[in-house]
Design an enzyme around this catalytic site. Structure first.
Site: not given
Ligand SMILES: Cc1cc2nc3c(=O)[nH]c(=O)nc-3n(C[C@H](O)[C@H](O)[C@H](O)COP(=O)(O)OP(=O)(O)OC[C@H]3O[C@@H](n4cnc5c(N)ncnc54)[C@H](O)[C@@H]3O)c2cc1C
Ligand code: SF4
Lengths: 235, 591
Positions: B17-20, B22, B121, B241, B243, B253, B256, B287, B354, B388, B399, B404-405
């Site tokens: 995972g390479a979101g925030g 990871g 918020f 959740q 939203h 979305l 908020e 929420r 959400h 997440e 939440r 979450s961020l």
């Molecule tokens: C529209 C929207 C707005 C939001 N706004 C806010 C906000 O303002 N403030 C706040 O705190 N939160 C907010 N959230 C929630 C927050 O953005 C998320 O909960 C958070 O970004 C999740 O981050 P993460 O790094 O856990 O996962 P993600 O960013 O979802 O990353 C998941 C990673 O896992 C990888 N992955 C998944 N499955 C596999 C697999 N099988 N093999 C390899 N890689 C895989 C993907 O490639 C990705 O890189 C919002 C959510 C949404 C939907």
């Protein structure tokens, strides 16, 4: 009967096809406001599961689905089908190697991004709290930091097509994102890279990039800004 | 196709995972040990990029604030199901982690005095619920975009190794350790086996199991299904959740932040109905409260539009300049997806799926833990989770926005650091098991070779519609039992699913079908957990049990997957004792 729109889709499967071809699909309009991506999903899910394309956020912020649609680069997820003249011709982004169907190889595009050192460079130690930045200084980043690396701009640029070493509008806009950041101390390192005939000076203000950018950013202007700073530095 | 070749890679740590979460983990780990990141998409395509409103931290840049107030809000927001040690840790770490991010280059919006901009918020208050407070640190309404790009940039600077467009198929275990992960190279096809000392999951959320959702196409909860298949439990999945403000008809979305900046909701009579449901903070209640209030209004015939099935979100009373400066992304979304210029007209909105409060159970170090009502929690050697997909549990039953961020930064970092410590204490990699990855390889082969009569999409369509109808904002024994049967049936049909695409190169058909298999599996855990939980708490609302029941249900659900595909439920206590302060005892929740 529901209205239908013809999608003329570029197809190429390297495991099977000697050369690319176009295939027609009749996409059914089921609700107002359908996007091109909704149409592509309908094709994949209901007509032909072998069609390959990239998609993720489906709201224009992740940059996965830059495509060439009716001759212009754009994102499929925020382009309304009703705004396009049928048949809708869908091709991969121009000039990049095709992996399969609408999926292109972004290696060259990303490598050029990496080259401009796209990260904050600082040498002075940070304060305990945040580095201060006035709203005016921060405003200079608006129109730059929003880039989603979709490659729509660079792959619409004739200079990028013609010069394989040209950094291209996206990488240059991203270098401006940092050079113009009041907190950054790496401008000179970056200028060494972009002050080059494959850098800012390759831009001949053809302006395709501005039309292509789905985030309404203006890479030409950013490049102009960089050129201005370079000229000032010279004198 | 010839698919038996498996390429083996050896790293100390692999982060999936390479979101925030990871990326933050990768930054922490890569400085110390050989670290690689495996991601289904290029890092900046991860769903974190969509986050809008901001990230919580008591910087006190606008007005006095205190981490203890933040902690109180989070515990209360969680409807007391959150683990208070983890919550204290989260809130105390927040200012430091945000300053760190600023130093990395995050382009936060700024106040006149040059400090980081903060806005109000939902659910965030001063002095234990007195009034709303400016706690959300924001980069306009593109906070997630700015964050994931900043973290990715820093990873580039630090030379982190990425395997992009690799899809994780199976967690590998041996001798009680997690020893790596099997993945599929999406672009070229082919299996890759990552042999590790430590594996950290950061695979994000899953609300693609609902029709109306804010989530990206890739948010299919793969990490949860892989965890369950490896024999580990998932925690509190029944808490999903919704939203309050998704764009009517599409679900995207509307942050908020809009209400934080002064926007508000009205019903068809133009009434600001939230004052009846949350007399102190109105539209800035948490929420679950706002979503339920909206659903109640719609239920009682006070919804807007020809079908009376949406609510209106008004911002047109705000200065258009403020909207363009602080909420430019929202303006764009409303314009593109609802054909509304929100400086002039209200935006039609409905509650939309959400966020996943539940996930892979961890402690406050990001270590995946096992436990039950009568055995204390113990870590699984070599297994970490953050973001997440994990359940620390800082969000409990509901939440708060912007938490979450914060969660992904704090537990990404801590999880990465903890994994490093573990690697350094382990002289050698624990060997791979015999036939490592066989199940994952067989699964792919089976799908590609299958000649069944079911189409992936038909099953997914039914999953989305029925989860929304039967396991949504409101639930009852009747709807949940019905959904349980439906899922059994869908799982049966899934066994006969047939792919159109039999190739190796960029086989999206294969990926989506694998994802569907994952979704069916953990949906069972959501539904069974919800069916068993005969109370209402946070986002889990049972029409037939409308009260919270602390006597019987102040505990976390754990769901295991049996070999026969059934779910086995177990429970563990809530960690009510914070690290240094007294417990916030469960109270009735009013806003
Ligand atoms: C529209 C929207 C707005 C939001 N706004 C806010 C906000 O303002 N403030 C706040 O705190 N939160 C907010 N959230 C929630 C927050 O953005 C998320 O909960 C958070 O970004 C999740 O981050 P993460 O790094 O856990 O996962 P993600 O960013 O979802 O990353 C998941 C990673 O896992 C990888 N992955 C998944 N499955 C596999 C697999 N099988 N093999 C390899 N890689 C895989 C993907 O490639 C990705 O890189 C919002 C959510 C949404 C939907
Ligand atoms: S500048 Fe615009 S078109 Fe170019 S990569 Fe960035 S977002 Fe895409």
């Amino acid at each position: 009967m529901a209205e239908k729109v013809t999608f003329k889709v570029f197809r190429f499967n390297p495991e099977k096809d000697k050369k690319p071809y176009y295939q027609d699909f009749e996409v059914e309009i089921r609700k107002p406001g359908m996007m091109v991506l909704d149409g592509l999903n309908q094709i994949r899910w209901e007509m032909d599961g072998t069609l390959a394309f990239r998609r993720s956020c489906r709201e224009g912020v992740c940059g996965s689905d830059g495509l060439n649609i009716n001759g212009v680069n754009m994102l499929s997820c925020i382009t309304h089908i009703s705004d396009l003249k049928p048949p809708i011709v869908i091709q991969p982004l121009p000039s990049l190697p095709v992996v399969k169907d609408l999926v292109v190889d972004l290696t060259d595009f990303m490598n050029k991004f990496f080259l401009v050192k796209p990260y904050l460079i600082t040498y002075s130690p940070p304060p305990d709290k945040e580095r201060l930045q006035t709203p005016e200084e921060r405003k200079k980043l608006d129109g730059l930091y929003e880039c989603i690396l979709c490659a729509c701009c660079s792959t619409s640029c004739p200079s990028y097509w013609a010069d394989p070493e040209y950094l291209g509008p996206s990488a240059l806009l991203n270098s401006a994102r940092f050079i113009l950041d009041s907190r950054d101390e790496g401008a000179d390192e970056r200028f060494e890279i972009i002050n080059d005939r494959h850098g800012v000076w390759r831009c001949h203000t053809i302006l395709n990039c501005i039309e292509a950018c789905p985030k309404l950013l203006n890479p030409t202007e950013a490049i102009g800004e960089l050129k201005k700073i370079l000229i000032k530095k010279k004198f | 196709m010839a698919m038996d070749k498996v390429e083996i890679h050896k790293h100390d740590i692999v982060i999936v995972g390479a979101g925030g979460a990871g990326l933050r983990a990768a930054l922490a780990a890569s400085k110390e040990v050989n670290t690689a990141v495996v991601s289904e998409v290029l890092p900046t395509r991860s769903h974190t990029v969509s986050a809008q409103g901001g990230v919580a931290a008591t910087l006190s840049n606008v007005e006095p604030d205190d981490w203890l107030w933040h902690m109180y809000d989070t515990v209360k927001g969680s409807d007391y199901l959150g683990d208070q040690d983890a919550i204290e840790f989260l809130c105390r770490m927040a200012p430091e982690i945000i300053i760190e991010l600023e130093h990395m280059g995050m382009p936060f919006s700024r106040l006149e005095n040059g400090k980081i901009y903060q806005r109000r918020f939902g659910g965030h208050t001063k002095e234990f619920g007195k009034e709303a407070v400016c706690r959300s640190c924001a980069a306009a309404d593109r906070t997630g975009h700015a964050m994931v790009h900043t973290l990715y940039e820093q990873c580039l600077k630090n030379g982190v190794t990425f395997y992009n467009e690799f899809f994780a198929l199976q967690i590998l275990t041996n001798e009680g350790h997690v020893v790596g992960v099997l993945a599929w190279d999406i672009v070229n096809g082919g299996f890759h086996l990552f042999h590790t000392k430590a594996t950290l999951f950061a695979t994000g959320g899953y609300t693609r199991i609902y029709r109306t959702t804010t989530n990206a196409h890739i948010n299919t909860g793969d990490g949860l299904a892989l965890t369950m298949r490896a024999g580990f439990p998932v925690e509190d999945l029944e808490f999903v959740q919704f939203h309050p403000t998704g764009i009517y008809g599409v679900g995207n979305l509307i942050s908020e932040a809009v209400r934080g900046e002064g926007g508000y909701l009205v019903n068809k009579d133009g009434e600001r109905f939230m004052k009846r449901y949350a007399p102190t903070v109105w539209d800035l209640a948490s929420r679950d409260v706002v979503s339920r209030a909206m659903a109640e209004e719609i239920r009682h015939g006070r919804g807007c539009g020809p079908k009376g099935d949406y609510i209106l979100l008004k911002v047109d009373h705000l200065d258009p300049e403020l909207i363009h400066e602080r909420l430019p992304g929202i303006w764009e979304l409303a314009y593109v997806f609802a054909h509304v210029d929100c400086t002039k007209e209200p935006i039609p909105v409905v509650p939309t799926a959400h966020y996943s409060m539940g996930g892979i159970p961890t402690n406050l170090h990001g270590e995946v833990v096992l436990g039950s009502m009568d055995s204390p929690e113990s870590p699984v050697p070599g297994f970490y989770a953050a973001g997440e997909c994990a359940c620390a549990s800082v969000h409990g039953a509901n939440r708060l926005g912007t938490n979450s961020l914060l969660d992904i930064l704090v537990f990404g970092k801590v999880g990465g650091e903890k994994a490093v410590e573990f690697c350094q204490s382990l002289p050698e990699h624990v060997p791979l098991p015999e036939n490592a990855g066989k199940e994952g390889i067989d699964e792919v082969k089976r799908l590609v070779d299958s000649t069944g009569d079911e189409k992936m999409d038909a099953i997914w369509e039914e999953l989305r519609d029925t989860m929304e109808a039967n396991c949504g904002v409101f639930r009852t024994e009747e709807t949940l039992s019905k959904q349980k049967k439906i899922l059994e049936n869908l799982c049966e049909r899934f066994k006969r699913v047939r792919l159109d695409d039999k190739g190796k190169v960029f086989n999206l058909d294969l990926i989506e079908t694998l994802e569907l298999g994952h979704m069916l599996e953990f949906s069972k855990a959501i539904v069974e957990g919800a069916l068993a939980r005969t109370e209402s708490r946070g986002a889990h609302y049972r029409d037939d049990f409308p009260e919270r029941d602390d006597k019987n249900w102040l505990k976390h659900t754990l769901a295991y997957l049996n070999e026969d595909g059934r779910i086995r439920l177990d429970y563990k206590p809530v960690r009510l004792k914070p690290l240094t302060v007294p417990t916030f005892e469960p109270k009735e929740r009013v806003y």
